[in-house]
Design a protein around this motif. Structure first.
Motif, PDB file in Angstrom:
ATOM      1  N   TRP A   1      -2.664 -29.364  23.413  1.00  0.00           N
ATOM      2  CA  TRP A   1      -2.584 -27.885  23.295  1.00  0.00           C
ATOM      3  C   TRP A   1      -1.195 -27.450  22.817  1.00  0.00           C
ATOM      4  O   TRP A   1      -1.064 -26.591  21.960  1.00  0.00           O
ATOM      5  CB  TRP A   1      -2.870 -27.186  24.639  1.00  0.00           C
ATOM      6  CG  TRP A   1      -4.097 -27.536  25.406  1.00  0.00           C
ATOM      7  CD1 TRP A   1      -4.169 -27.747  26.757  1.00  0.00           C
ATOM      8  CD2 TRP A   1      -5.453 -27.690  24.926  1.00  0.00           C
ATOM      9  NE1 TRP A   1      -5.464 -28.031  27.131  1.00  0.00           N
ATOM     10  CE2 TRP A   1      -6.269 -27.999  26.046  1.00  0.00           C
ATOM     11  CE3 TRP A   1      -6.049 -27.594  23.674  1.00  0.00           C
ATOM     12  CZ2 TRP A   1      -7.641 -28.230  25.940  1.00  0.00           C
ATOM     13  CZ3 TRP A   1      -7.428 -27.820  23.565  1.00  0.00           C
ATOM     14  CH2 TRP A   1      -8.193 -28.131  24.670  1.00  0.00           C
ATOM     15  N   THR A   2      -0.162 -28.036  23.418  1.00  0.00           N
ATOM     16  CA  THR A   2       1.198 -27.623  23.036  1.00  0.00           C
ATOM     17  C   THR A   2       1.489 -28.046  21.598  1.00  0.00           C
ATOM     18  O   THR A   2       2.084 -27.291  20.830  1.00  0.00           O
ATOM     19  CB  THR A   2       2.241 -28.193  24.020  1.00  0.00           C
ATOM     20  OG1 THR A   2       1.888 -27.784  25.346  1.00  0.00           O
ATOM     21  CG2 THR A   2       3.637 -27.688  23.722  1.00  0.00           C
ATOM     22  N   GLY A   3       1.028 -29.251  21.223  1.00  0.00           N
ATOM     23  CA  GLY A   3       1.214 -29.704  19.834  1.00  0.00           C
ATOM     24  C   GLY A   3       0.463 -28.831  18.843  1.00  0.00           C
ATOM     25  O   GLY A   3       0.976 -28.523  17.756  1.00  0.00           O
TER      26      GLY A   3
ATOM     27  N   GLY B   1       7.674 -24.956  27.180  1.00  0.00           N
ATOM     28  CA  GLY B   1       7.949 -23.604  26.676  1.00  0.00           C
ATOM     29  C   GLY B   1       8.147 -22.584  27.783  1.00  0.00           C
ATOM     30  O   GLY B   1       8.994 -21.686  27.666  1.00  0.00           O
ATOM     31  N   SER B   2       7.400 -22.726  28.875  1.00  0.00           N
ATOM     32  CA  SER B   2       7.506 -21.733  29.964  1.00  0.00           C
ATOM     33  C   SER B   2       8.900 -21.750  30.578  1.00  0.00           C
ATOM     34  O   SER B   2       9.485 -20.700  30.873  1.00  0.00           O
ATOM     35  CB  SER B   2       6.474 -22.029  31.056  1.00  0.00           C
ATOM     36  OG  SER B   2       5.178 -21.853  30.544  1.00  0.00           O
ATOM     37  N   ILE B   3       9.435 -22.955  30.789  1.00  0.00           N
ATOM     38  CA  ILE B   3      10.778 -23.050  31.389  1.00  0.00           C
ATOM     39  C   ILE B   3      11.843 -22.670  30.355  1.00  0.00           C
ATOM     40  O   ILE B   3      12.847 -22.017  30.682  1.00  0.00           O
ATOM     41  CB  ILE B   3      10.999 -24.479  31.934  1.00  0.00           C
ATOM     42  CG1 ILE B   3      10.148 -24.698  33.179  1.00  0.00           C
ATOM     43  CG2 ILE B   3      12.487 -24.738  32.204  1.00  0.00           C
ATOM     44  CD1 ILE B   3      10.599 -23.980  34.431  1.00  0.00           C
ATOM     45  N   LEU B   4      11.626 -23.063  29.102  1.00  0.00           N
ATOM     46  CA  LEU B   4      12.619 -22.701  28.074  1.00  0.00           C
ATOM     47  C   LEU B   4      12.733 -21.178  27.989  1.00  0.00           C
ATOM     48  O   LEU B   4      13.834 -20.629  27.878  1.00  0.00           O
ATOM     49  CB  LEU B   4      12.231 -23.296  26.724  1.00  0.00           C
ATOM     50  CG  LEU B   4      12.262 -24.832  26.641  1.00  0.00           C
ATOM     51  CD1 LEU B   4      11.819 -25.308  25.265  1.00  0.00           C
ATOM     52  CD2 LEU B   4      13.651 -25.396  26.953  1.00  0.00           C
TER      53      LEU B   4
ATOM     54  N   ILE C   1      16.406 -27.682  26.997  1.00  0.00           N
ATOM     55  CA  ILE C   1      16.083 -29.113  26.926  1.00  0.00           C
ATOM     56  C   ILE C   1      14.568 -29.277  27.064  1.00  0.00           C
ATOM     57  O   ILE C   1      14.026 -29.261  28.180  1.00  0.00           O
ATOM     58  CB  ILE C   1      16.823 -29.894  28.047  1.00  0.00           C
ATOM     59  CG1 ILE C   1      18.324 -29.532  28.017  1.00  0.00           C
ATOM     60  CG2 ILE C   1      16.594 -31.402  27.887  1.00  0.00           C
ATOM     61  CD1 ILE C   1      19.167 -30.241  29.057  1.00  0.00           C
ATOM     62  N   PRO C   2      13.858 -29.405  25.930  1.00  0.00           N
ATOM     63  CA  PRO C   2      12.393 -29.471  26.013  1.00  0.00           C
ATOM     64  C   PRO C   2      11.856 -30.795  26.562  1.00  0.00           C
ATOM     65  O   PRO C   2      12.377 -31.863  26.233  1.00  0.00           O
ATOM     66  CB  PRO C   2      11.933 -29.276  24.562  1.00  0.00           C
ATOM     67  CG  PRO C   2      13.119 -29.380  23.699  1.00  0.00           C
ATOM     68  CD  PRO C   2      14.355 -29.340  24.546  1.00  0.00           C
TER      69      PRO C   2
ATOM     70  N   THR D   1      12.888 -15.471  20.862  1.00  0.00           N
ATOM     71  CA  THR D   1      12.123 -14.729  21.845  1.00  0.00           C
ATOM     72  C   THR D   1      11.959 -15.524  23.133  1.00  0.00           C
ATOM     73  O   THR D   1      12.037 -16.748  23.125  1.00  0.00           O
ATOM     74  CB  THR D   1      10.738 -14.319  21.280  1.00  0.00           C
ATOM     75  OG1 THR D   1      10.096 -13.472  22.218  1.00  0.00           O
ATOM     76  CG2 THR D   1       9.850 -15.506  20.983  1.00  0.00           C
ATOM     77  N   ALA D   2      11.767 -14.798  24.225  1.00  0.00           N
ATOM     78  CA  ALA D   2      11.397 -15.378  25.517  1.00  0.00           C
ATOM     79  C   ALA D   2      10.149 -14.615  25.943  1.00  0.00           C
ATOM     80  O   ALA D   2      10.233 -13.446  26.317  1.00  0.00           O
ATOM     81  CB  ALA D   2      12.522 -15.201  26.527  1.00  0.00           C
TER      82      ALA D   2
END
Ligand code: NAD
Ligand code: ZN
Length: 359
Positions: A193-195, A100-103, A138-139, A151-152
């Motif tokens: 955590w991400t899930g 998410g941080s890079i996306l 690209i996740p 949003t970013a």
């Protein structure tokens, strides 16, 4: 007025579909020809880096995300791209490869290349004036829904708030479940955590006052997939988690998150915690809002042998606690979704403080 939702116009899904990236980018290389790849520096020297379809004249930026993206970092990256391209030359695309941080970083750089001034001036809703550069997401982790959201999320000088606009939405996403392979084994906590960010998005959307059948349809299916991943450890968990994240993002796009995200923004802002872990810390104490969701969340943590960190707020100064409450109180639409229009009568500063004190 109903929301006129902007969605990602092009999606490629399937194991190995990353190999199609060169062909996907090719027709976009019609101006300067330059593609900017923004890659999580975790992948430096790894097989994924070598699979990216660089061409002569492209720019590769390896970005560290030990800290979540800041407006100052986005401004610096944007300058770097401008300097690389030269005066009055723009890249033809920005491609973000990471979690998410890079996306969010790639979305923000795409926007800041075409919108003048520093990025913190655009933290808010619909402040972005001009379409960004064509951008592809690209996740490599799944859960945030950043691949579909408008949003970013950036931390700025005064607040953590996204660049929310129709222009923020990706032009193309590449959903390759191969990129999630091994994540559960190599970084089990981050995977969880991400899930759980996705699981919590769904609980908050489905229990919220804003929910409609559009949001419910996506949110319920996303929960089915989350259960298959986090309770059943289904053999196709990578595919399922990737789609759970996508559907979770689609659900909140037409609804809103709630109490957990409102409190977690405050907690993260003051303690510098990452989004996913902060949500899990907070959610564990929200039985009064989401009794069934919290019960199932605990079963998922137990099944995956995850320990939720505790006792984080015990040593906070009064000023830090006040700041935490201020940030969380500021999340007006989230509280409205959770508690209704009269949320302020239900969520006093004192009630919020008692919740934070437990964490
Ligand atoms: P992340 O992108 O912050 O990455 C977490 C860690 O995992 C990093 O150390 C990263 O290098 C590493 N990593 C990434 N992919 C990996 C892989 N395949 N294998 C091993 N390590 C890998 O984590 P995240 O939870 O995906 O994203 C959190 C960010 O997303 C926060 O900044 C949050 O604000 C943002 N967010 C955005 C939205 C949105 O709609 N835009 C929604 C929710 C959260
Ligand atoms: Zn979230």
């Amino acid at each position: 007025m109903y929301r006129n939702l902007k969605v990602v116009p092009r999606v490629v899904f399937g194991r190995g579909c990353l190999d199609q990236l060169d062909a996907i980018l090719e027709p976009q290389r019609k101006g300067s020809g330059i593609m900017v790849f923004i890659l999580d520096d975790f992948f430096e020297g790894k097989a994924l880096e070598k699979r990216l379809p660089f061409r002569k004249g492209d720019l590769l930026l390896k970005v560290n995300v030990d800290k979540e993206p800041k407006t100052t970092g986005i401004d610096a990256l944007t300058e770097q791209v401008k300097n690389f391209c030269g005066k009055d030359v723009m890249p033809d695309g920005v491609v973000g490869i990471g979690g998410g941080s890079i996306l969010d970083t790639a979305k923000a750089v795409s926007l800041m290349l075409t919108n003048p001034g520093p990025s913190h001036e655009y933290q808010g809703w619909d402040l972005i004036q001009y379409p960004g550069i064509y951008h592809v997401g690209i996740p490599t982790l799944a859960g945030t829904g950043a691949e579909v959201s408008r949003t970013a999320v950036l931390t700025g000088p005064v607040r953590k708030l996204g660049l929310n606009s129709d222009h923020t939405v990706y032009d193309q996403v590449v959903l390759d479940p191969d990129l999630l392979e091994g994540v559960r084994e190599s970084i089990p906590e981050q995977w969880f955590w991400t899930g759980m960010d996705c699981y919590i998005h769904n609980v908050e959307a489905l229990c919220g006052t804003f929910v409609n059948e559009y949001a419910r349809a996506f949110g319920e299916q996303s929960q089915v997939l989350c259960r298959e991943v986090f309770l059943d450890h289904h053999p196709e968990s990578d595919e399922k988690l990737m789609m759970a994240s996508y559907f979770g993002g689609m659900s909140i796009a037409y609804s809103q998150v709630g109490a957990c995200h409102a409190l977690s923004y405050g907690l993260s802002y003051v303690l510098g915690l990452h989004h996913g872990i902060a949500n899990s810390i907070v959610f564990d104490y929200l039985e009064e809002f989401y009794p069934d969701g919290v019960k199932e969340f605990r079963a998922m943590a137990e099944k995956n042998r995850i320990q939720i960190p505790r006792n984080l707020t015990a040593d906070l100064s009064e000023a830090q606690m006040e700041k935490m409450i201020d940030v969380s109180m500021g999340m007006v639409p989230l509280w409205e979704n959770c508690l209704g229009k009269d949320w302020q009568e239900k969520m006093s500063r004192d009630r919020m403080r008692k919740l934070f004190e437990k964490m």
